[in-house]
Scaffold this motif. Structure first.
Motif, mmCIF file in Angstrom:
data_model
loop_
_atom_site.group_PDB
_atom_site.id
_atom_site.type_symbol
_atom_site.label_atom_id
_atom_site.label_comp_id
_atom_site.label_asym_id
_atom_site.label_seq_id
_atom_site.Cartn_x
_atom_site.Cartn_y
_atom_site.Cartn_z
ATOM 1 N N THR A 1 0.803 -1.220 0.000
ATOM 2 C CA THR A 1 0.000 0.000 0.000
ATOM 3 C C THR A 1 0.839 1.275 0.000
ATOM 4 O OG1 THR A 1 -1.878 1.087 1.091
ATOM 5 C CG2 THR A 1 -0.164 0.193 2.513
ATOM 6 N N SER B 1 -3.988 -2.149 -1.223
ATOM 7 C CA SER B 1 -4.732 -0.895 -1.334
ATOM 8 C C SER B 1 -3.826 0.226 -1.848
ATOM 9 C CB SER B 1 -5.329 -0.511 0.024
ATOM 10 O OG SER B 1 -4.308 -0.295 0.991
ATOM 11 N N ASP B 2 -4.432 1.124 -2.621
ATOM 12 C CA ASP B 2 -3.753 2.350 -3.066
ATOM 13 C C ASP B 2 -2.424 2.061 -3.759
ATOM 14 O OD1 ASP B 2 -3.444 5.049 -3.447
ATOM 15 O OD2 ASP B 2 -2.702 5.474 -1.428
ATOM 16 N N ASN C 1 -13.658 2.905 -1.258
ATOM 17 C CA ASN C 1 -13.186 4.022 -2.073
ATOM 18 C C ASN C 1 -12.628 3.549 -3.411
ATOM 19 O OD1 ASN C 1 -12.788 6.823 -2.465
ATOM 20 N ND2 ASN C 1 -10.641 6.652 -1.880
ATOM 21 N N ASN C 2 -13.375 2.632 -4.043
ATOM 22 C CA ASN C 2 -12.964 2.092 -5.332
ATOM 23 C C ASN C 2 -13.778 2.637 -6.503
ATOM 24 O OD1 ASN C 2 -12.470 -0.842 -3.515
ATOM 25 N ND2 ASN C 2 -10.801 0.122 -4.644
ATOM 26 N N SER D 1 -8.706 -1.637 -1.400
ATOM 27 C CA SER D 1 -9.296 -0.303 -1.284
ATOM 28 C C SER D 1 -8.420 0.768 -1.942
ATOM 29 C CB SER D 1 -9.504 0.053 0.189
ATOM 30 O OG SER D 1 -10.347 -0.871 0.825
ATOM 31 N N ASP D 2 -9.056 1.907 -2.236
ATOM 32 C CA ASP D 2 -8.354 3.092 -2.740
ATOM 33 C C ASP D 2 -7.671 2.862 -4.081
ATOM 34 O OD1 ASP D 2 -8.976 4.753 -0.439
ATOM 35 O OD2 ASP D 2 -7.568 3.485 0.661
ATOM 36 N N ALA E 1 -2.356 4.892 -7.797
ATOM 37 C CA ALA E 1 -2.706 6.322 -7.786
ATOM 38 C C ALA E 1 -1.933 7.077 -8.864
ATOM 39 C CB ALA E 1 -2.400 6.925 -6.416
#
Length: 295
Positions: free
Chosen positions: A67, A104-105, A165-166, A137-138, A108
């Motif tokens: 992450t 997650s994340d 938050n997808n 997530s993210d 970005a």
């Protein structure tokens, strides 16, 4: 980990450094950092087990967190190869022993095509793993992203799943529900084994609530439910409340400990009554979030 009680506890691999973009050069630094950690842990295992011990069954690492870094396609490929190929000294691929993966994340700032490629590459590294917990997530997943992540989301071993938050739409939620409720092999669906499911800050709307209910209808042992800020509105909130009520009345999810329904709307009598019947049926509840629910 192996059955020998002398085996040292597996370690968790994490990416060092601050949040940022990871290219092939940075990925090689991360892999070297992991190699150093693993080599040190292997040495501890050799000392604990003895010089003649069979190390082929030892699990050096059972958790990983990627992450808070954004990987380009080449970096993802290097990391996936590192995880999915035999490590050294006759040990199996590291990914085979991993049961918890925080993914997650990890895309970005990436363009859609590269982001999807990264997700698929990383997730496919865990094809042989018996994942128990996965956090995706993210990541701006969307419909194409669910397919890219299917090798993780579709794990029959999965017990804990987070998709927060997808940007999940109604159609994407339908894909998720299809995967989690599938039982083509007759061994039971993933939904029937889940103990934790988190959907937060998505945009699935009322239709997404119906898809979430498909998952709830097969659930049996959930202890942690988060379904909040999904643009559920009144009708969707009523559908979710009714499904929770039915599940608990049926004796399913009886050990529920955490329930987060923040930002749903339980204003009308039907949803209000169903929700409070469900809450009244819980015996183990320790955490409840009903903020901004128009009660």
């Amino acid at each position: 980990m192996g059955t020998n009680s002398k085996h040292p506890a597996p370690i968790k691999l994490e990416t060092p450094g601050e949040r940022g973009f990871v290219d092939s050069a940075k990925a090689k630094e991360i892999i070297q950092h992991w190699n150093d950690q693993l080599a040190g842990h292997l040495q501890i295992a050799k000392v604990a087990l003895g010089a003649d011990a069979d190390l082929s069954t030892i699990i050096l690492c059972d958790r990983i967190s990627l992450t808070d870094k954004s990987y380009d396609a080449e970096a993802a490929s290097l990391i996936a190869e590192f995880l999915s190929t035999p490590w050294k000294d006759g040990l199996p691929p590291l990914a085979n022993g991993i049961v918890e993966a925080d993914l997650s994340d990890i895309i970005a700032g990436r363009m859609t095509e590269e982001g999807l490629q990264v997700l698929e590459t990383i997730c496919d590294a865990f094809r042989a793993a018996q994942l128990v917990e996965a956090d995706l997530s993210d990541n701006a997943i969307g419909q194409q992203g669910i397919g890219a992540c299917k090798s993780v989301i579709g794990k029959k071993s999965l017990e804990r799943l987070s998709l927060c938050n997808n940007g999940l739409s109604e159609a994407t939620m339908a894909q998720v529900a299809d995967i989690l409720t599938n039982d083509e092999d007759g061994t039971g669906s993933i939904a029937s084994r889940l103990t934790k499911i988190h959907f937060y800050n998505n945009m699935s709307g009322e239709g997404g609530c119906s898809e979430f209910v498909r998952i709830l209808e097969q659930s049996k042992c959930l202890v942690d439910i988060r379904f909040s800020s999904t643009r559920a509105r009144r009708e969707g909130s009523t559908i979710v409340a009714s499904a929770l009520d039915a599940a608990l009345a049926d004796g399913r999810n009886a050990d529920l400990e955490r329930l987060d329904l923040c930002d749903n709307i339980f204003k009308d009598a039907a949803s209000h009554d169903a929700l409070f019947r469900a809450l009244g049926a819980t015996k183990c509840l320790k955490y409840l979030d009903l903020r901004e629910c128009d009660l």
